[in-house]
Motif scaffolding. Structure first.
Motif, PDB file in Angstrom:
ATOM      1  N   GLU A   1     -51.963  40.562  77.202  1.00 15.60           N
ATOM      2  CA  GLU A   1     -51.235  41.513  78.042  1.00 15.60           C
ATOM      3  C   GLU A   1     -50.542  42.571  77.195  1.00 15.60           C
ATOM      4  N   CYS A   2     -50.310  43.719  77.793  1.00 12.67           N
ATOM      5  CA  CYS A   2     -49.382  44.711  77.238  1.00 12.67           C
ATOM      6  C   CYS A   2     -49.062  45.736  78.313  1.00 12.67           C
ATOM      7  N   PHE A   3     -47.913  46.362  78.194  1.00 16.88           N
ATOM      8  CA  PHE A   3     -47.512  47.459  79.081  1.00 16.88           C
ATOM      9  C   PHE A   3     -47.511  48.741  78.258  1.00 16.88           C
ATOM     10  N   ALA A   4     -48.263  49.741  78.772  1.00 12.21           N
ATOM     11  CA  ALA A   4     -48.388  51.008  78.057  1.00 12.21           C
ATOM     12  C   ALA A   4     -47.636  52.098  78.810  1.00 12.21           C
ATOM     13  N   PRO A   5     -46.457  52.488  78.347  1.00 12.26           N
ATOM     14  CA  PRO A   5     -45.720  53.568  79.011  1.00 12.26           C
ATOM     15  C   PRO A   5     -46.495  54.886  78.952  1.00 12.26           C
ATOM     16  N   GLY A   6     -46.357  55.654  80.014  1.00 16.76           N
ATOM     17  CA  GLY A   6     -46.991  56.955  80.049  1.00 16.76           C
ATOM     18  C   GLY A   6     -48.452  56.938  80.435  1.00 16.76           C
ATOM     19  N   VAL A   7     -49.037  55.771  80.526  1.00 14.42           N
ATOM     20  CA  VAL A   7     -50.444  55.646  80.941  1.00 14.42           C
ATOM     21  C   VAL A   7     -50.474  55.456  82.454  1.00 14.42           C
ATOM     22  N   GLY A   8     -51.209  56.313  83.155  1.00 14.28           N
ATOM     23  CA  GLY A   8     -51.176  56.241  84.607  1.00 14.28           C
ATOM     24  C   GLY A   8     -52.515  56.482  85.265  1.00 14.28           C
ATOM     25  N   GLN A   9     -52.447  56.858  86.535  1.00 14.58           N
ATOM     26  CA  GLN A   9     -53.618  57.063  87.380  1.00 14.58           C
ATOM     27  C   GLN A   9     -54.660  57.952  86.703  1.00 14.58           C
ATOM     28  N   GLY A  10     -55.923  57.487  86.706  1.00 15.31           N
ATOM     29  CA  GLY A  10     -57.023  58.276  86.169  1.00 15.31           C
ATOM     30  C   GLY A  10     -57.269  58.099  84.697  1.00 15.31           C
ATOM     31  N   THR A  11     -56.454  57.284  84.035  1.00 16.41           N
ATOM     32  CA  THR A  11     -56.639  57.074  82.605  1.00 16.41           C
ATOM     33  C   THR A  11     -57.926  56.303  82.339  1.00 16.41           C
ATOM     34  N   VAL A  12     -58.705  56.800  81.392  1.00 17.08           N
ATOM     35  CA  VAL A  12     -59.965  56.154  81.005  1.00 17.08           C
ATOM     36  C   VAL A  12     -59.665  55.189  79.853  1.00 17.08           C
ATOM     37  N   TYR A  13     -60.185  53.968  79.950  1.00 20.15           N
ATOM     38  CA  TYR A  13     -59.844  52.973  78.929  1.00 20.15           C
ATOM     39  C   TYR A  13     -60.917  51.905  78.783  1.00 20.15           C
ATOM     40  N   LYS A  14     -60.869  51.211  77.661  1.00 12.72           N
ATOM     41  CA  LYS A  14     -61.628  49.988  77.427  1.00 12.72           C
ATOM     42  C   LYS A  14     -60.727  49.028  76.647  1.00 12.72           C
ATOM     43  N   TYR A  15     -61.211  47.816  76.493  1.00 10.91           N
ATOM     44  CA  TYR A  15     -60.550  46.856  75.625  1.00 10.91           C
ATOM     45  C   TYR A  15     -61.331  46.753  74.321  1.00 10.91           C
ATOM     46  N   HIS A  16     -60.616  46.875  73.208  1.00 13.37           N
ATOM     47  CA  HIS A  16     -61.238  46.588  71.912  1.00 13.37           C
ATOM     48  C   HIS A  16     -60.915  45.139  71.568  1.00 13.37           C
ATOM     49  N   ILE A  17     -61.949  44.363  71.368  1.00 13.57           N
ATOM     50  CA  ILE A  17     -61.794  42.923  71.129  1.00 13.57           C
ATOM     51  C   ILE A  17     -62.349  42.582  69.745  1.00 13.57           C
ATOM     52  N   THR A  18     -61.522  41.967  68.949  1.00 13.38           N
ATOM     53  CA  THR A  18     -61.976  41.392  67.678  1.00 13.38           C
ATOM     54  C   THR A  18     -62.140  39.901  67.902  1.00 13.38           C
ATOM     55  N   SER A  19     -63.363  39.456  67.819  1.00 11.44           N
ATOM     56  CA  SER A  19     -63.666  38.068  68.169  1.00 11.44           C
ATOM     57  C   SER A  19     -63.409  37.118  67.008  1.00 11.44           C
ATOM     58  N   ARG A  20     -63.032  35.923  67.360  1.00 12.99           N
ATOM     59  CA  ARG A  20     -62.965  34.869  66.347  1.00 12.99           C
ATOM     60  C   ARG A  20     -64.351  34.478  65.875  1.00 12.99           C
ATOM     61  N   HIS A  21     -65.345  34.835  66.659  1.00 14.78           N
ATOM     62  CA  HIS A  21     -66.730  34.472  66.355  1.00 14.78           C
ATOM     63  C   HIS A  21     -67.312  35.509  65.398  1.00 14.78           C
ATOM     64  N   HIS A  22     -67.301  35.202  64.113  1.00 13.43           N
ATOM     65  CA  HIS A  22     -67.835  36.087  63.065  1.00 13.43           C
ATOM     66  C   HIS A  22     -67.096  37.416  62.994  1.00 13.43           C
ATOM     67  N   GLY A  23     -65.891  37.483  63.579  1.00 13.37           N
ATOM     68  CA  GLY A  23     -65.105  38.705  63.480  1.00 13.37           C
ATOM     69  C   GLY A  23     -65.744  39.912  64.143  1.00 13.37           C
ATOM     70  N   ARG A  24     -66.570  39.684  65.134  1.00 15.05           N
ATOM     71  CA  ARG A  24     -67.270  40.796  65.797  1.00 15.05           C
ATOM     72  C   ARG A  24     -66.282  41.736  66.471  1.00 15.05           C
ATOM     73  N   HIS A  25     -66.603  43.029  66.433  1.00 15.96           N
ATOM     74  CA  HIS A  25     -65.794  44.041  67.110  1.00 15.96           C
ATOM     75  C   HIS A  25     -66.543  44.497  68.361  1.00 15.96           C
ATOM     76  N   LEU A  26     -65.867  44.427  69.503  1.00 17.20           N
ATOM     77  CA  LEU A  26     -66.489  44.743  70.790  1.00 17.20           C
ATOM     78  C   LEU A  26     -65.625  45.729  71.555  1.00 17.20           C
ATOM     79  N   GLU A  27     -66.261  46.626  72.280  1.00 18.05           N
ATOM     80  CA  GLU A  27     -65.555  47.512  73.198  1.00 18.05           C
ATOM     81  C   GLU A  27     -66.055  47.212  74.609  1.00 18.05           C
ATOM     82  N   LYS A  28     -65.146  46.708  75.426  1.00 14.10           N
ATOM     83  CA  LYS A  28     -65.530  46.208  76.743  1.00 14.10           C
ATOM     84  C   LYS A  28     -64.772  46.923  77.857  1.00 14.10           C
ATOM     85  N   GLY A  29     -65.484  47.161  78.959  1.00 12.43           N
ATOM     86  CA  GLY A  29     -64.816  47.599  80.162  1.00 12.43           C
ATOM     87  C   GLY A  29     -63.993  46.466  80.751  1.00 12.43           C
ATOM     88  N   ASP A  30     -63.140  46.808  81.680  1.00 12.28           N
ATOM     89  CA  ASP A  30     -62.237  45.828  82.282  1.00 12.28           C
ATOM     90  C   ASP A  30     -62.962  45.101  83.416  1.00 12.28           C
TER      91      ASP A  30
END
Length: 637
Positions: A84-113
């Motif tokens: 979780e996190c709260f991002a001040p100033g981020v509002g309606q219409g903001t385009v975003y993804k989650y950047h995930i660093t996996s414990r599995h071989h340290g893979r870097h992933l960019e995922k939609g919500d």
């Protein structure tokens, strides 16, 4: 100075986490995903995502230059795997993804919500922060929809694909939700349909999948407008008295890199073993229905559309593929259940829980299974061993009927049982009779082209098919274009061939569908007892030589009755005797051979008087003219 991110802000209570881990939290869309709010006087967005095998998670987007270090998320300390996190100033219409660093071989992933309420227009693949505020105007419909969707109510469904119903002639763009809201309700009302069923509206990366490769399980496709635009379409349909059924796909999901597959670097939503987690037909992932959190995700999606979008029903796609572990697999390509059987026990449990939750939370809705096998009790309650659906598509009727109608009438007498067989099992389930999109694509030909003979016979044969369908026990479903007798198959890059309506034969087909719907809605005998054997009696199903069938339909009040007679050959049958249970005048209320429908005009001058003679073990007899490739329907005065 406003911080980039705040931690320790959450919508999740301890009870939410308990239900989530247990797999019984079916309103996860209220807690996970992105939600705008005010915290300590700061407006912003709270993000929450399930990624238990992640080493790090952050929110990235245009608002921070896609910098994975700018808005880190923190893992909850309760073992839920939620960040979780709260991002001040981020509002309606903001385009975003989650950047995930996996414990599995340290893979870097960019995922939609997974819980995003909106997505970018494909092929762009980011999620969009969106509020679902809407001032609904359908209170009257919602208060009375239980009557409109009850099992004894008329249900004539117009199945359609949002992108290819109508297009702008200058740009060839599909209609938007708002444009459809102005055109579709009036069309369906004029045609007499009671419900519309949309092929999956949920966001999907590949347009040509028709929505069946769903990725955004909580977002209507942005191709046609905003979530509120789709709500306006539902509102407009409800204002016109049209129920809304949404096609929904819990059986598989696409493996696009920004989607659910390998979400946190591990097989989180799908089974790890490809014998359980990969669908060979659709090259897609299969949900791990036995994982509690995944079950909560799937059922939350179903309830979301009933809740936030006021859907009146869900048609659940490909149920057979969920029920059988060996579905479309050869020996050695599947894993038996704990008892050594081929039944998917986890999927069965999910479907039962889904239906119990849907009917409990949203009285007046219907769930409808597309289930193509003879699995028992699909549309019966879980407490008697059923799956709990309200209705089931009758795929057997559809295949047998279309197979019969494609045969040259000369040979139909050898296949007479293909039509009468459906009544043997017609009341085992609450059946919908579908002539769906699947029957007019991939080289199968349009319904009109399936009919044998010259053009006149093709049109007569199609009117006969529709007449047989609308008088047969069961609710009705017709895919777009069938009502204008398209020559061409459905093409998702085109539209219904509306120009055909300038031809009297095609216009006649549209009028035939309109009149079938009108009689179906007006006559209790045609809809009140769709699911009960007391509503149907054969008069004669033995006349294979003449390829003639006749039967009676009854309402709950047996005095409400209709007689339907079918001639499946192009040879008129004059002086044809049919037994009926009542004397007096029988009014010819429908005749598919009427010149109004571009038929030859043969019929019974509007009415026939029953003779006081026994026939077909009934007290009276009608002597009829059965038109070529025609159906005539009579109602006693």
């Amino acid at each position: 100075m406003t911080p980039n991110v705040l931690h320790g802000v959450s919508l999740l209570t301890d009870h939410d986490i308990y239900l989530f881990k247990e797999g019984t939290h079916f309103r996860l869309y209220e807690k996970l995903g992105s939600h705008t709010m005010t915290v300590d006087g700061m407006e912003g967005t709270l993000f929450a995502v399930w990624a238990p095998n992640a080493r790090k998670v952050s929110v990235i987007g245009d608002f921070n230059g896609w910098d994975r270090k700018a808005h880190p998320m923190s893992a909850r300390l309760d073992g839920s795997g939620i960040w979780e996190c709260f991002a001040p100033g981020v509002g309606q219409g903001t385009v975003y993804k989650y950047h995930i660093t996996s414990r599995h071989h340290g893979r870097h992933l960019e995922k939609g919500d997974p819980f995003a309420f909106a997505w970018e227009v494909p092929p762009r693949s980011a999620s969009v922060v969106w509020k679902l505020d809407h001032q609904w105007k359908d209170a009257a419909w919602m208060a009375g929809r239980a009557d409109a969707s009850s099992l004894d109510a008329p249900m004539s469904v117009y199945e359609m694909h949002l992108g290819s119903w109508k297009r702008h002639p200058d740009t060839w763009d599909s209609l938007s939700y708002q444009e459809m809201a102005r055109q579709l309700p009036g069309y369906l009302t004029d045609m007499g349909f009671t419900h519309v069923e949309f092929l999956p509206v949920m966001e999907h990366p590949f347009y040509a999948s028709w929505g069946y490769q769903t990725l955004g399980y909580f977002a209507p496709s942005s191709r046609y407008g905003t979530p509120q635009d789709f709500m306006d379409l539902v509102d407009a349909l409800h204002a016109a008295g049209i129920g809304v059924i949404l096609d929904w796909v819990p059986s598989h999901f696409p493996t696009d890199g920004h989607g659910l597959a390998l979400f946190d670097g591990t097989h989180l939503y799908e089974h790890e073993d490809p014998r359980q987690g990969y669908h060979p037909d659709w090259k897609s992932g299969i949900f791990n229905y036995g994982r509690h959190e995944v079950r909560a995700f799937v059922i939350s999606s179903a309830l979301f559309w009933l809740d936030r979008y006021h859907a009146d029903g869900l048609r659940v796609d490909a149920v057979a593929s969920m029920l059988y572990l060996d579905y479309s697999r050869k020996e050695g390509e599947w894993v038996p259940n704990c008892f050594g059987g081929k039944e998917n026990l986890e999927a069965i449990d999910l479907l039962r829980r889904l239906n119990e939750a849907a009917y409990t939370s949203f009285p007046g809705i219907q769930t409808i299974a597309e289930e193509s096998t003879d699995w028992p009790l699909v549309s019966r309650p879980p407490y008697i061993g059923g799956l709990g659906f309200g209705m089931k598509w009758n795929m057997g009727w559809m295949h047998d009927t279309l197979n019969y109608f494609t045969k040259d009438p000369v040979f139909r007498k050898y296949h007479h049982g293909a039509l009468s067989f459906s009544i043997w099992y017609a009341f085992n389930e609450n059946f919908v009779l579908p002539l769906s999109h699947d029957e007019v694509v991939h080289g199968k030909g349009s319904l009109l082209r399936k009919m044998p003979g010259d053009d006149w016979q093709k049109f007569a044969g199609l009117r006969l098919l529709f007449g047989y369908m609308w008088t047969h026990p069961g609710k009705k479903l017709l895919f777009q274009g069938g009502e204008v007798a398209q020559w061409s198959e459905w093409n998702h890059d085109a539209q219904v061939d509306w120009a055909l309506l300038g031809d009297p034969a095609h216009a006649g087909m549209r009028d035939w569908i309109r009149d079938l719907n009108a009689l179906y809605r007006e006559c209790p005998a045609l809809h009140q007892t769709d699911f009960h054997h007391k509503g149907f009696e054969w008069v004669d199903f033995h006349d294979a030589e003449a390829s003639v069938l006749s039967f009676l339909r009854f309402g709950k009040d047996p005095s409400e009755m209709l007689l339907a007679c079918f001639n499946f050959t192009p040879i008129p049958r004059e002086g044809y005797r049919v037994g009926v249970p009542r004397g007096g005048v029988w009014r010819e209320v429908l005749n598919s051979d009427s010149r109004h429908y571009f038929g030859s005009g043969m019929g019974n001058a509007g009415a026939v008087t029953a003779q006081d003679e026994e026939s077909h073990a009934r007290t009276h007899t009608l002597t009829l003219t059965l038109p070529p490739l025609g159906v005539v329907v009579f109602r006693p005065e």
